[in-house]
Motif scaffolding. Sequence first.
Motif, mmCIF file in Angstrom:
data_model
loop_
_atom_site.group_PDB
_atom_site.id
_atom_site.type_symbol
_atom_site.label_atom_id
_atom_site.label_comp_id
_atom_site.label_asym_id
_atom_site.label_seq_id
_atom_site.Cartn_x
_atom_site.Cartn_y
_atom_site.Cartn_z
ATOM 1 N N TRP A 57 43.089 -10.131 30.568
ATOM 2 C CA TRP A 57 42.006 -9.791 31.489
ATOM 3 C C TRP A 57 41.917 -8.279 31.609
ATOM 4 C CZ3 TRP A 57 38.715 -13.323 33.492
ATOM 5 C CH2 TRP A 57 39.102 -14.666 33.471
ATOM 6 N N VAL A 58 40.703 -7.777 31.702
ATOM 7 C CA VAL A 58 40.466 -6.343 31.869
ATOM 8 C C VAL A 58 39.723 -6.145 33.182
ATOM 9 C CG1 VAL A 58 39.312 -4.314 30.898
ATOM 10 C CG2 VAL A 58 40.302 -6.028 29.375
ATOM 11 N N GLU A 59 40.217 -5.228 33.999
ATOM 12 C CA GLU A 59 39.513 -4.927 35.247
ATOM 13 C C GLU A 59 38.153 -4.335 34.914
ATOM 14 O OE1 GLU A 59 41.683 -2.544 38.000
ATOM 15 O OE2 GLU A 59 43.408 -3.912 38.008
ATOM 16 N N ARG A 60 37.129 -4.835 35.594
ATOM 17 C CA ARG A 60 35.762 -4.400 35.315
ATOM 18 C C ARG A 60 35.614 -2.885 35.460
ATOM 19 N NH1 ARG A 60 30.526 -7.491 35.821
ATOM 20 N NH2 ARG A 60 28.924 -5.890 35.644
ATOM 21 N N ASP A 61 36.172 -2.315 36.524
ATOM 22 C CA ASP A 61 36.062 -0.867 36.727
ATOM 23 C C ASP A 61 36.699 -0.092 35.575
ATOM 24 O OD1 ASP A 61 34.753 -1.324 39.109
ATOM 25 O OD2 ASP A 61 36.491 -0.879 40.377
ATOM 26 N N ARG A 62 37.838 -0.577 35.095
ATOM 27 C CA ARG A 62 38.518 0.075 33.984
ATOM 28 C C ARG A 62 37.698 -0.031 32.700
ATOM 29 N NH1 ARG A 62 43.972 -1.848 31.860
ATOM 30 N NH2 ARG A 62 44.040 -0.383 30.188
ATOM 31 N N LEU A 63 37.064 -1.185 32.506
ATOM 32 C CA LEU A 63 36.210 -1.384 31.344
ATOM 33 C C LEU A 63 35.014 -0.436 31.387
ATOM 34 C CD1 LEU A 63 35.408 -2.940 28.779
ATOM 35 C CD2 LEU A 63 34.310 -4.627 30.281
ATOM 36 N N VAL A 64 34.374 -0.354 32.534
ATOM 37 C CA VAL A 64 33.219 0.539 32.687
ATOM 38 C C VAL A 64 33.643 1.976 32.400
ATOM 39 C CG1 VAL A 64 31.574 1.493 34.353
ATOM 40 C CG2 VAL A 64 31.977 -0.982 34.266
ATOM 41 N N GLU A 65 34.777 2.370 32.927
ATOM 42 C CA GLU A 65 35.286 3.724 32.689
ATOM 43 C C GLU A 65 35.547 3.962 31.203
ATOM 44 O OE1 GLU A 65 39.525 5.670 33.564
ATOM 45 O OE2 GLU A 65 38.426 5.120 35.390
ATOM 46 N N GLY A 66 36.117 2.979 30.527
ATOM 47 C CA GLY A 66 36.404 3.115 29.101
ATOM 48 C C GLY A 66 35.154 3.245 28.254
ATOM 49 N N VAL A 67 34.139 2.439 28.564
ATOM 50 C CA VAL A 67 32.904 2.493 27.778
ATOM 51 C C VAL A 67 32.132 3.777 28.072
ATOM 52 C CG1 VAL A 67 30.710 1.345 27.245
ATOM 53 C CG2 VAL A 67 32.774 -0.027 27.602
ATOM 54 N N THR A 68 32.031 4.165 29.348
ATOM 55 C CA THR A 68 31.308 5.403 29.658
ATOM 56 C C THR A 68 32.026 6.598 29.035
ATOM 57 O OG1 THR A 68 32.428 5.646 31.791
ATOM 58 C CG2 THR A 68 30.279 4.564 31.811
ATOM 59 N N GLY A 69 33.340 6.580 29.039
ATOM 60 C CA GLY A 69 34.095 7.671 28.433
ATOM 61 C C GLY A 69 33.934 7.735 26.931
ATOM 62 N N SER A 70 33.856 6.579 26.298
ATOM 63 C CA SER A 70 33.702 6.535 24.842
ATOM 64 C C SER A 70 32.295 6.912 24.400
ATOM 65 C CB SER A 70 34.010 5.132 24.313
ATOM 66 O OG SER A 70 35.357 4.807 24.512
ATOM 67 N N LEU A 71 31.304 6.339 25.068
ATOM 68 C CA LEU A 71 29.919 6.508 24.615
ATOM 69 C C LEU A 71 29.163 7.617 25.331
ATOM 70 C CD1 LEU A 71 28.813 2.784 24.178
ATOM 71 C CD2 LEU A 71 29.750 4.377 22.480
ATOM 72 N N LYS A 72 29.732 8.149 26.393
ATOM 73 C CA LYS A 72 29.073 9.205 27.171
ATOM 74 C C LYS A 72 27.711 8.735 27.674
ATOM 75 C CE LYS A 72 32.475 11.870 25.852
ATOM 76 N NZ LYS A 72 33.638 11.004 25.789
ATOM 77 N N ILE A 73 27.694 7.544 28.259
ATOM 78 C CA ILE A 73 26.467 6.968 28.811
ATOM 79 C C ILE A 73 26.677 6.684 30.292
ATOM 80 C CG2 ILE A 73 25.651 6.003 26.629
ATOM 81 C CD1 ILE A 73 26.739 3.282 27.493
ATOM 82 N N ALA A 74 25.595 6.432 30.978
ATOM 83 C CA ALA A 74 25.641 6.198 32.421
ATOM 84 C C ALA A 74 26.338 4.875 32.731
ATOM 85 C CB ALA A 74 24.224 6.173 32.993
ATOM 86 N N GLU A 75 27.022 4.876 33.856
ATOM 87 C CA GLU A 75 27.721 3.678 34.313
ATOM 88 C C GLU A 75 26.761 2.498 34.454
ATOM 89 O OE1 GLU A 75 29.762 2.429 38.443
ATOM 90 O OE2 GLU A 75 30.634 4.212 37.510
ATOM 91 N N SER A 76 25.542 2.760 34.913
ATOM 92 C CA SER A 76 24.570 1.670 35.094
ATOM 93 C C SER A 76 24.238 0.986 33.767
ATOM 94 C CB SER A 76 23.290 2.192 35.752
ATOM 95 O OG SER A 76 22.671 3.164 34.927
ATOM 96 N N ILE A 77 24.230 1.729 32.680
ATOM 97 C CA ILE A 77 23.969 1.143 31.361
ATOM 98 C C ILE A 77 25.117 0.217 30.966
ATOM 99 C CG2 ILE A 77 23.662 1.652 28.892
ATOM 100 C CD1 ILE A 77 22.275 4.266 29.767
ATOM 101 N N VAL A 78 26.331 0.646 31.258
ATOM 102 C CA VAL A 78 27.498 -0.176 30.936
ATOM 103 C C VAL A 78 27.500 -1.444 31.793
ATOM 104 C CG1 VAL A 78 30.014 -0.263 30.794
ATOM 105 C CG2 VAL A 78 28.805 1.860 30.242
ATOM 106 N N GLN A 79 27.172 -1.294 33.067
ATOM 107 C CA GLN A 79 27.093 -2.481 33.939
ATOM 108 C C GLN A 79 26.069 -3.463 33.387
ATOM 109 O OE1 GLN A 79 29.191 -3.155 36.261
ATOM 110 N NE2 GLN A 79 29.940 -1.245 37.136
ATOM 111 N N ASP A 80 24.919 -2.958 32.942
ATOM 112 C CA ASP A 80 23.890 -3.820 32.350
ATOM 113 C C ASP A 80 24.409 -4.490 31.080
ATOM 114 O OD1 ASP A 80 22.128 -3.147 34.378
ATOM 115 O OD2 ASP A 80 20.980 -1.717 33.155
ATOM 116 N N THR A 81 25.149 -3.743 30.278
ATOM 117 C CA THR A 81 25.706 -4.293 29.041
ATOM 118 C C THR A 81 26.685 -5.422 29.349
ATOM 119 O OG1 THR A 81 25.441 -2.175 27.906
ATOM 120 C CG2 THR A 81 27.004 -3.737 26.941
ATOM 121 N N ILE A 82 27.528 -5.231 30.350
ATOM 122 C CA ILE A 82 28.469 -6.285 30.747
ATOM 123 C C ILE A 82 27.694 -7.514 31.214
ATOM 124 C CG2 ILE A 82 30.241 -6.940 32.424
ATOM 125 C CD1 ILE A 82 31.189 -3.963 32.287
#
Length: 148
Positions: A50-75
């Motif tokens: 299991w991956v904590e959602r906040d940690r996942l969002v942080e990982g994707v935003t850090g990797s792709l340099k995109i807004a958190e809202s985009i990552v939330q939508d992707t999830i």
Amino acid sequence: MTTTTPTVDGRVIGLAHYASRAALERILARTGNTFNQLVTLRLVAVGGDWVERDRLVEGVTGSLKIAESIVQDTIDELTTANLVEEAPAEKPRLRLTEAGQERYERIATATGEVAARIYAGVPAEDLATAGRVLTLITERANAELARA
């Protein structure tokens, strides 16, 4: 083919990135997934049970340099597609569904085959050097972004 060896700069790195990305996008088009979805699936896949959602969002935003809202939508897209599932808790956690695991493995296999062809014949020491240089450039670019 070029007749001279170019100096590595942003243009050369960008050209390599976009050529590789175009090859990846062909694979993704066959699965119906986006690049953002693949990056998110990968981080869930390598994150353990299991991956904590906040940690996942942080990982994707850090990797792709995109807004958190985009990552939330992707999830949310991945959840709707039944590729990830969420365990509601004090800190929401995510994991791949069986379908998500199969999709991720199919994409990883296909991209691995393409990468093998792309990197075929490149000496290991050259790849190691390129890895060190690109890691250093990434660290410095991230430091610049942090200064902004």
